[in-house]
Design an enzyme around this catalytic site. Structure first.
Site, PDB file in Angstrom:
ATOM      1  CG  HIS A  67      -0.209   0.126   2.519  1.00  0.00           C
ATOM      2  ND1 HIS A  67       0.436  -0.953   3.087  1.00  0.00           N
ATOM      3  CD2 HIS A  67      -0.013   1.170   3.348  1.00  0.00           C
ATOM      4  CE1 HIS A  67       1.002  -0.559   4.222  1.00  0.00           C
ATOM      5  NE2 HIS A  67       0.744   0.724   4.400  1.00  0.00           N
ATOM      6  CB  SER A  68       1.247   4.189  -1.656  1.00  0.00           C
ATOM      7  OG  SER A  68       2.133   5.285  -1.557  1.00  0.00           O
TER       8      SER A  68
END
Length: 158
Positions: A67-68
């Protein structure tokens, strides 16, 4: 939550072992792109983050949560995709604790939803035998058996 992946077409049981962790993240992002949840730039950002901060996305041995940041402009929708590889992928050749076979890619349009998704995923992974059962999945039939097993164990615990 296992039903969520199946019903929303957010599961990818890969027959191909990626050459490295970057390719594994790209493959895990494909199911998210197919469902219009993220762009290629989001996947590039996840890879850049791991290069910068190390393999923080490997949350427990065998499990990665690519994820970011939440609310990135490259996030088109909220969801979690599951990709299962035939074997674990190494993020650090000197530390097998940083190998992952299950990739749960997260995307969220806002921080509260992002945190809720992480909590739901954590609850799923804490179920007895869940990680080991998912690591043995080779096809959709295997996945459905795992789903049935864990549905039944939830019913018993009620």
């Amino acid at each position: 939550m296992l039903r969520y992946f199946l019903e929303n077409h957010l599961i990818n049981i890969s027959q191909k072992h990626p050459k490295d962790w970057q390719e594994a993240i790209r493959i895990s992002g494909e199911i998210m792109k197919k469902n219009n949840l993220v762009t290629d730039k989001y996947i590039d950002q996840v890879i850049a983050d791991v290069k910068q901060y190390g393999p923080y996305i490997v949350i427990v041995p065998g499990v990665a949560m690519p994820h970011s940041q939440a609310n990135s402009s490259e996030v088109l929708g909220t969801g979690i995709g599951l990709t299962i590889f035939p074997e674990a992928v190494s993020f650090d050749p000197n530390d097998s604790e940083k190998d992952a076979q299950l990739f749960f890619m997260l995307a969220a349009k806002d921080n509260p939803t992002h945190m809720k998704n992480i909590a739901n995923l954590s609850n799923l992974l804490m179920e007895d035998d869940m990680i080991e059962d998912l690591r043995k999945v080779k096809n959709l039939q295997d996945y459905q058996k795992v789903m049935q097993k864990h549905d039944k164990s939830k019913e018993k615990s009620r």
